[in-house]
Design a protein around this motif. Sequence first.
Motif, PDB file in Angstrom:
ATOM      1  N   MET A 245      19.256  19.443 -35.533  1.00 48.35           N
ATOM      2  CA  MET A 245      20.340  18.872 -36.328  1.00 48.35           C
ATOM      3  C   MET A 245      19.907  17.582 -37.020  1.00 48.35           C
ATOM      4  SD  MET A 245      22.728  21.100 -35.959  1.00 48.35           S
ATOM      5  CE  MET A 245      24.245  20.302 -36.524  1.00 48.35           C
ATOM      6  N   ASP A 246      18.966  16.881 -36.389  1.00 49.13           N
ATOM      7  CA  ASP A 246      18.422  15.648 -36.990  1.00 49.13           C
ATOM      8  C   ASP A 246      17.252  15.932 -37.923  1.00 49.13           C
ATOM      9  OD1 ASP A 246      20.265  14.195 -35.530  1.00 49.13           O
ATOM     10  OD2 ASP A 246      18.858  13.633 -33.947  1.00 49.13           O
ATOM     11  N   LYS A 247      16.975  17.219 -38.177  1.00 46.42           N
ATOM     12  CA  LYS A 247      15.916  17.655 -39.088  1.00 46.42           C
ATOM     13  C   LYS A 247      14.525  17.206 -38.631  1.00 46.42           C
ATOM     14  CE  LYS A 247      19.068  17.664 -43.043  1.00 46.42           C
ATOM     15  NZ  LYS A 247      19.401  19.083 -42.852  1.00 46.42           N
ATOM     16  N   LYS A 248      14.321  17.165 -37.316  1.00 52.13           N
ATOM     17  CA  LYS A 248      13.022  16.784 -36.775  1.00 52.13           C
ATOM     18  C   LYS A 248      12.161  17.984 -36.412  1.00 52.13           C
ATOM     19  CE  LYS A 248      14.596  12.324 -34.969  1.00 52.13           C
ATOM     20  NZ  LYS A 248      14.778  11.493 -33.751  1.00 52.13           N
ATOM     21  N   ILE A 249      12.771  19.162 -36.314  1.00 55.18           N
ATOM     22  CA  ILE A 249      12.011  20.394 -36.089  1.00 55.18           C
ATOM     23  C   ILE A 249      12.528  21.472 -37.036  1.00 55.18           C
ATOM     24  CG2 ILE A 249      11.538  19.881 -33.658  1.00 55.18           C
ATOM     25  CD1 ILE A 249      13.720  21.974 -32.961  1.00 55.18           C
TER      26      ILE A 249
ATOM     27  N   ASN B 298      24.826  27.486 -14.177  1.00 57.06           N
ATOM     28  CA  ASN B 298      23.589  26.720 -14.092  1.00 57.06           C
ATOM     29  C   ASN B 298      22.528  27.208 -15.071  1.00 57.06           C
ATOM     30  OD1 ASN B 298      22.446  29.024 -12.880  1.00 57.06           O
ATOM     31  ND2 ASN B 298      22.817  28.266 -10.803  1.00 57.06           N
ATOM     32  N   ALA B 299      22.856  28.255 -15.850  1.00 56.74           N
ATOM     33  CA  ALA B 299      21.934  28.773 -16.853  1.00 56.74           C
ATOM     34  C   ALA B 299      22.593  28.818 -18.231  1.00 56.74           C
ATOM     35  CB  ALA B 299      21.428  30.157 -16.452  1.00 56.74           C
ATOM     36  N   VAL B 300      23.449  27.847 -18.492  1.00 61.82           N
ATOM     37  CA  VAL B 300      24.130  27.738 -19.782  1.00 61.82           C
ATOM     38  C   VAL B 300      24.051  26.289 -20.241  1.00 61.82           C
ATOM     39  CG1 VAL B 300      26.282  28.061 -21.060  1.00 61.82           C
ATOM     40  CG2 VAL B 300      25.726  29.589 -19.160  1.00 61.82           C
ATOM     41  N   ALA B 301      23.723  26.086 -21.517  1.00 67.74           N
ATOM     42  CA  ALA B 301      23.661  24.739 -22.081  1.00 67.74           C
ATOM     43  C   ALA B 301      24.741  24.571 -23.135  1.00 67.74           C
ATOM     44  CB  ALA B 301      22.290  24.474 -22.694  1.00 67.74           C
ATOM     45  N   LYS B 302      25.545  23.540 -22.989  1.00 69.13           N
ATOM     46  CA  LYS B 302      26.552  23.226 -24.008  1.00 69.13           C
ATOM     47  C   LYS B 302      25.861  22.520 -25.164  1.00 69.13           C
ATOM     48  CE  LYS B 302      30.399  21.425 -22.582  1.00 69.13           C
ATOM     49  NZ  LYS B 302      31.431  20.450 -22.126  1.00 69.13           N
TER      50      LYS B 302
ATOM     51  N   PHE C 260      10.321  22.365 -20.451  1.00 64.84           N
ATOM     52  CA  PHE C 260      11.642  21.732 -20.570  1.00 64.84           C
ATOM     53  C   PHE C 260      12.499  22.029 -19.348  1.00 64.84           C
ATOM     54  CE2 PHE C 260      10.886  22.020 -25.264  1.00 64.84           C
ATOM     55  CZ  PHE C 260      11.115  20.693 -25.589  1.00 64.84           C
ATOM     56  N   LYS C 261      13.147  21.041 -18.773  1.00 58.32           N
ATOM     57  CA  LYS C 261      14.272  21.283 -17.883  1.00 58.32           C
ATOM     58  C   LYS C 261      15.295  22.005 -18.752  1.00 58.32           C
ATOM     59  CE  LYS C 261      13.051  18.619 -14.215  1.00 58.32           C
ATOM     60  NZ  LYS C 261      12.897  19.082 -12.816  1.00 58.32           N
ATOM     61  N   SER C 262      15.652  23.227 -18.397  1.00 57.37           N
ATOM     62  CA  SER C 262      16.247  24.145 -19.371  1.00 57.37           C
ATOM     63  C   SER C 262      17.522  23.649 -20.054  1.00 57.37           C
ATOM     64  CB  SER C 262      16.492  25.497 -18.714  1.00 57.37           C
ATOM     65  OG  SER C 262      17.345  25.373 -17.588  1.00 57.37           O
ATOM     66  N   LYS C 263      18.522  23.277 -19.294  1.00 54.15           N
ATOM     67  CA  LYS C 263      19.783  22.860 -19.904  1.00 54.15           C
ATOM     68  C   LYS C 263      19.591  21.585 -20.730  1.00 54.15           C
ATOM     69  CE  LYS C 263      23.379  23.092 -16.957  1.00 54.15           C
ATOM     70  NZ  LYS C 263      24.358  24.155 -17.247  1.00 54.15           N
ATOM     71  N   ASP C 264      18.843  20.645 -20.158  1.00 53.36           N
ATOM     72  CA  ASP C 264      18.592  19.391 -20.867  1.00 53.36           C
ATOM     73  C   ASP C 264      17.725  19.632 -22.097  1.00 53.36           C
ATOM     74  OD1 ASP C 264      19.959  18.167 -18.781  1.00 53.36           O
ATOM     75  OD2 ASP C 264      18.126  17.589 -17.719  1.00 53.36           O
ATOM     76  N   GLY C 265      16.688  20.467 -21.937  1.00 53.96           N
ATOM     77  CA  GLY C 265      15.767  20.705 -23.027  1.00 53.96           C
ATOM     78  C   GLY C 265      16.407  21.390 -24.217  1.00 53.96           C
ATOM     79  N   VAL C 266      17.272  22.368 -23.965  1.00 49.55           N
ATOM     80  CA  VAL C 266      17.955  23.050 -25.063  1.00 49.55           C
ATOM     81  C   VAL C 266      18.809  22.060 -25.857  1.00 49.55           C
ATOM     82  CG1 VAL C 266      19.826  24.660 -25.579  1.00 49.55           C
ATOM     83  CG2 VAL C 266      17.925  25.385 -24.143  1.00 49.55           C
ATOM     84  N   GLN C 267      19.517  21.198 -25.149  1.00 47.38           N
ATOM     85  CA  GLN C 267      20.322  20.195 -25.841  1.00 47.38           C
ATOM     86  C   GLN C 267      19.447  19.268 -26.679  1.00 47.38           C
ATOM     87  OE1 GLN C 267      22.395  18.496 -22.465  1.00 47.38           O
ATOM     88  NE2 GLN C 267      24.117  19.885 -22.674  1.00 47.38           N
ATOM     89  N   GLN C 268      18.287  18.883 -26.144  1.00 45.49           N
ATOM     90  CA  GLN C 268      17.362  18.026 -26.891  1.00 45.49           C
ATOM     91  C   GLN C 268      16.855  18.722 -28.143  1.00 45.49           C
ATOM     92  OE1 GLN C 268      14.234  17.030 -24.112  1.00 45.49           O
ATOM     93  NE2 GLN C 268      15.699  16.311 -22.576  1.00 45.49           N
TER      94      GLN C 268
END
Length: 371
Positions: free
Chosen positions: A340-344, A160-164, A326-334
């Motif tokens: 990767m989309d060069k937005k940050i 529950n504390a890992v983001a793919k 950020f909701k952690s797992k979701d936020g990391v993926q975002q």
Amino acid sequence: MYLNILTVIRCKAAVAWEPNKPLMIEEIEVAPPQANEVRIKIVASSLCRSDLYFLLEGKNGSNFPMVLGHEAAGIVESVGPGVTEFKQGDKVIPIFLPQCRECRFCKSPKTNLCCVRFLEFYQRKRGMPEPVSRLTCKGKKLTQFMRTSTFSEYTVVKQNAVAKIEPAAPLDKVCLLGCGISTGYGAAVNTAKVEPGSTCAVFGLGAVGLAAVMGCKAAGAKRIIAVDTNPDKFDKAKEFGATNFVNPKDHDKPISQVLSDMTNGGVDYSLECIGNVGVMRSALESCVKGWGVSVIVGFTNEHDLSARPIQLISGRTWTGSAFGGFKSKDGVQQMVKAYMDKKIKVDEFITHNLTLNEVNDAIELLKQGKR
């Protein structure tokens, strides 16, 4: 029938045996993952000031010996029973803030906190033992700092504390998204909810502060005032979107008054990214009356905050932000997708590349502000 038998892994880790002492590179044992756990081969880890906060004085009841580190990226080596979200070979980022997706807090859009961490905090306050660590050295259990302990070649983390993350993501870059960049950027975008055309002030230009500057720019702020006592950081802040720079040492009046004079009464949003309660109050007082929003981003748990009630009665809002809202797992993926989309920006935060054996050199660079 194929039977997968997991064994103990012996590897190198930087062990903190006691407060305010150099970390020691030791051979440790990393036990197999148990139910709902993931064992990760750490490929890259960055150094955060929070690591120093707990190392230097053993802050907040730190239990030594421990393995620090909580900003990292790696590859799943194995999984324990009950793990369905991850498989061997997945690229992942371990996160200090869990997201179980089942508790009252995870189901609410009003917070990014999770009951799992609340329960652990409550247990410690009641004198109950730390959650079981999978790391051992010389016969002693090693505390897993923030349940991650990424200053190790391998670690074990609850699923529950890992983001793919996507397979193409460069692990030596996106490791920074496990804490600092997401924390600062999200504090501006998610917590403060900076509006287009607004004026912002960011106090402290470490990684979190620079990420907050980047978040203010992404949200459309017209004017972003960077505040720091180290003028060497101003060029870097400009790269991330800062438009003005103020060094409190250059003025003989309070920084809040300086900013008020610059902005016709105060900024719309201020973000404190240092972890100093005095600066937190200054950030609040720098906000315009009526609608100013001040966000506490920097971490400390050693001193009480103080403010005069009229400073809030007059319409300012004072709030805090954990992991940038950020909701952690979701936020990391975002955030990985945004990179990767060069937005940050992410690469621009990296100043040194060192090996695990050089971790104490990294700590000295951070102490000197040469991150």
